[in-house]
Design a protein around this motif. Structure first.
Motif, mmCIF file in Angstrom:
data_model
loop_
_atom_site.group_PDB
_atom_site.id
_atom_site.type_symbol
_atom_site.label_atom_id
_atom_site.label_comp_id
_atom_site.label_asym_id
_atom_site.label_seq_id
_atom_site.Cartn_x
_atom_site.Cartn_y
_atom_site.Cartn_z
ATOM 1 N N ALA A 24 0.831 -1.203 0.000
ATOM 2 C CA ALA A 24 0.000 0.000 0.000
ATOM 3 C C ALA A 24 0.864 1.251 0.000
ATOM 4 O O ALA A 24 0.537 2.248 -0.638
ATOM 5 C CB ALA A 24 -0.936 -0.005 1.210
ATOM 6 N N TRP A 26 3.612 1.971 -1.443
ATOM 7 C CA TRP A 26 4.016 2.490 -2.769
ATOM 8 C C TRP A 26 2.856 2.559 -3.741
ATOM 9 O O TRP A 26 2.863 3.347 -4.681
ATOM 10 C CB TRP A 26 5.189 1.690 -3.342
ATOM 11 C CG TRP A 26 4.920 0.244 -3.648
ATOM 12 C CD1 TRP A 26 5.226 -0.819 -2.851
ATOM 13 C CD2 TRP A 26 4.313 -0.308 -4.827
ATOM 14 N NE1 TRP A 26 4.830 -1.999 -3.451
ATOM 15 C CE2 TRP A 26 4.273 -1.718 -4.669
ATOM 16 C CE3 TRP A 26 3.783 0.257 -5.991
ATOM 17 C CZ2 TRP A 26 3.728 -2.562 -5.619
ATOM 18 C CZ3 TRP A 26 3.243 -0.595 -6.952
ATOM 19 C CH2 TRP A 26 3.217 -1.985 -6.762
ATOM 20 N N GLN A 27 1.816 1.741 -3.518
ATOM 21 C CA GLN A 27 0.697 1.750 -4.471
ATOM 22 C C GLN A 27 -0.125 3.040 -4.379
ATOM 23 O O GLN A 27 -0.603 3.557 -5.393
ATOM 24 C CB GLN A 27 -0.210 0.539 -4.235
ATOM 25 C CG GLN A 27 0.377 -0.754 -4.763
ATOM 26 C CD GLN A 27 -0.410 -1.971 -4.343
ATOM 27 O OE1 GLN A 27 -1.420 -1.856 -3.640
ATOM 28 N NE2 GLN A 27 0.045 -3.140 -4.758
ATOM 29 N N ILE A 28 -0.289 3.548 -3.162
ATOM 30 C CA ILE A 28 -1.105 4.769 -3.005
ATOM 31 C C ILE A 28 -0.490 5.947 -3.766
ATOM 32 O O ILE A 28 -1.151 6.552 -4.616
ATOM 33 C CB ILE A 28 -1.338 5.094 -1.510
ATOM 34 C CG1 ILE A 28 -2.263 4.040 -0.904
ATOM 35 C CG2 ILE A 28 -1.925 6.483 -1.336
ATOM 36 C CD1 ILE A 28 -2.419 4.132 0.607
ATOM 37 N N ALA A 30 1.608 5.778 -6.168
ATOM 38 C CA ALA A 30 1.639 5.426 -7.595
ATOM 39 C C ALA A 30 0.282 5.701 -8.240
ATOM 40 O O ALA A 30 0.199 6.278 -9.332
ATOM 41 C CB ALA A 30 2.023 3.959 -7.758
ATOM 42 N N LEU A 31 -0.802 5.305 -7.553
ATOM 43 C CA LEU A 31 -2.148 5.549 -8.089
ATOM 44 C C LEU A 31 -2.415 7.048 -8.228
ATOM 45 O O LEU A 31 -2.966 7.504 -9.236
ATOM 46 C CB LEU A 31 -3.201 4.919 -7.165
ATOM 47 C CG LEU A 31 -3.368 3.395 -7.258
ATOM 48 C CD1 LEU A 31 -4.143 2.861 -6.062
ATOM 49 C CD2 LEU A 31 -4.091 3.027 -8.555
ATOM 50 N N LEU A 32 -2.005 7.805 -7.209
ATOM 51 C CA LEU A 32 -2.261 9.247 -7.245
ATOM 52 C C LEU A 32 -1.481 9.905 -8.380
ATOM 53 O O LEU A 32 -2.023 10.737 -9.120
ATOM 54 C CB LEU A 32 -1.879 9.887 -5.896
ATOM 55 C CG LEU A 32 -2.750 9.462 -4.706
ATOM 56 C CD1 LEU A 32 -2.261 10.115 -3.414
ATOM 57 C CD2 LEU A 32 -4.213 9.843 -4.951
ATOM 58 N N LEU A 34 -0.403 8.497 -11.152
ATOM 59 C CA LEU A 34 -1.023 8.091 -12.419
ATOM 60 C C LEU A 34 -2.268 8.934 -12.713
ATOM 61 O O LEU A 34 -2.478 9.392 -13.837
ATOM 62 C CB LEU A 34 -1.414 6.613 -12.371
ATOM 63 C CG LEU A 34 -0.305 5.596 -12.620
ATOM 64 C CD1 LEU A 34 -0.829 4.177 -12.448
ATOM 65 C CD2 LEU A 34 0.244 5.782 -14.040
ATOM 66 N N ALA A 35 -3.093 9.134 -11.685
ATOM 67 C CA ALA A 35 -4.338 9.898 -11.872
ATOM 68 C C ALA A 35 -4.025 11.350 -12.230
ATOM 69 O O ALA A 35 -4.680 11.940 -13.096
ATOM 70 C CB ALA A 35 -5.192 9.830 -10.615
ATOM 71 N N VAL A 36 -3.034 11.924 -11.562
ATOM 72 C CA VAL A 36 -2.679 13.316 -11.850
ATOM 73 C C VAL A 36 -2.184 13.442 -13.285
ATOM 74 O O VAL A 36 -2.586 14.349 -14.028
ATOM 75 C CB VAL A 36 -1.609 13.823 -10.842
ATOM 76 C CG1 VAL A 36 -1.034 15.153 -11.303
ATOM 77 C CG2 VAL A 36 -2.215 13.959 -9.457
#
Lengths: 178, 154
Positions: A24, A26-28, A30-32, A34-36
């Motif tokens: 979690a 690094w994934q959090i 990473a997801l943010l 990517l979304a930005v």
């Protein structure tokens, strides 16, 4: 039980690589990220994208199609009211208008504006200035109504932002439906 | 855990993943389609500094879209479930805060169409239910893996 020669051969779960909380961490981000990237990227690419830093000042929010501000300060609106040169138009639904409105204001609800407008068109034409208002900083009814009236050919149309509230706070004349 | 119960829990996990994934996907579409209208909805919450409103309006729907895809695909679940739960808690707090201070704004949850009129309590209750589902899912992702860890350390 299976034995391992080196620590690096241990299953993920034992040396921590497979622990959900570590994933979690690094994934959090990473997801943010990517979304930005996706959000800003598509916004730049599309034709109806918006500026990344918007102008949300009252003057910018309440402008006509040419970008001119049509907001009127309370003092000026009150001045016009005293002189009797402005006609005030309440853009809220009839129920709220009946509970209380600026004295002498006509009710021209944005919902069903076409119908109400026909009945009032003559009276609107007799006034030097039209001031629309509704209630709340973010209320868009008065703005929509002002744009509609401009489109119908009335030149001198203004919006009194958060009109009903600021008018009452200033202690200016109000009235209720009998 | 007895075999039957474990299976039920696994089914519930898959169902919550799909349900929550669909919710997040559905929530993102309208906002991505009309960034200007969504920016207005964000502005109406009157919680962010004016200068950050547009940035949030541009990126937030993509976070929702990504989370929806990850939930349905079962991909990056540890990060996804924590973000989902966190976001939902944030949304509910924002709505509740505006409800308390008497600001009647449309929640902008699934539609950017302000003509739907202001929202009251139903979106609050609905999103609170989503928090329960998301919390369950987060617990499952972390809890059931830990079971694996225990087994591996045995």
């Amino acid at each position: 039980m299976k034995s391992y020669a080196k620590k690096s051969e241990w299953p993920d779960v034992v040396n921590g690589r497979g622990v959900p909380i570590r994933k979690a961490v690094w994934q959090i981000p990473a997801l943010l990220v990517l979304a930005v990237i996706a959000g800003i990227g598509t916004n730049a690419w599309r034709s109806d994208g918006i500026p990344l830093v918007g102008d949300w000042s009252a003057a910018a929010r309440f402008s006509d199609t040419a970008g001119e501000s049509i907001a009127i300060p309370l003092e000026r609106a009150a001045d016009q009211f005293e002189k009797g040169t402005a006609l005030f138009l309440d853009a809220r639904p009839p129920g709220q208008y009946a509970e209380g409105h600026i004295r002498g204001a006509l009710n021209l609800p944005w919902q069903g504006v076409d119908m109400y407008f026909m009945a009032l068109a003559d009276r609107l034409g007799q006034s030097e200035m039209l001031v629309t208002y509704c209630d709340g900083e973010s209320c868009e009814l008065s703005h929509e109504l002002a744009l509609f009236l401009k489109e119908m050919g009335y030149g001198n149309v203004h919006v009194l932002i958060n009109g009903w509230t600021v008018w009452q706070h200033a202690g200016l004349p109000v009235e209720q439906e009998q | 855990m007895p075999r039957m119960k474990k299976e039920t829990a696994e089914w519930a996990t898959v169902l919550s993943r799909l349900l929550l994934g669909a919710v997040f996907l559905h929530a993102s579409f309208d906002k991505i389609a009309d960034p200007g209208a969504f920016a207005k909805a964000v502005y109406n919450y009157q919680m962010l500094p004016d200068s950050t409103v547009n940035l949030v309006a541009v990126t937030l729907p993509w976070i929702e879209l990504l989370l929806g895809v990850c939930l349905i695909a079962g991909f990056w679940l540890p990060g996804t479930t924590i973000l989902c739960t966190g976001l939902l808690i944030l949304f509910v707090s924002a709505m509740a805060y505006n409800e308390i201070r008497g600001l009647d704004v449309h929640c902008g949850c699934f539609s950017t169409e302000p003509a739907e009129g202001p929202d009251g309590f139903p979106p609050l209750i609905r999103d609170s239910l989503f928090i329960v589902v998301s919390g369950f899912l987060t617990a499952r992702v972390f809890f059931s893996r830990r079971m694996t860890l225990k087994r591996a350390n045995r």
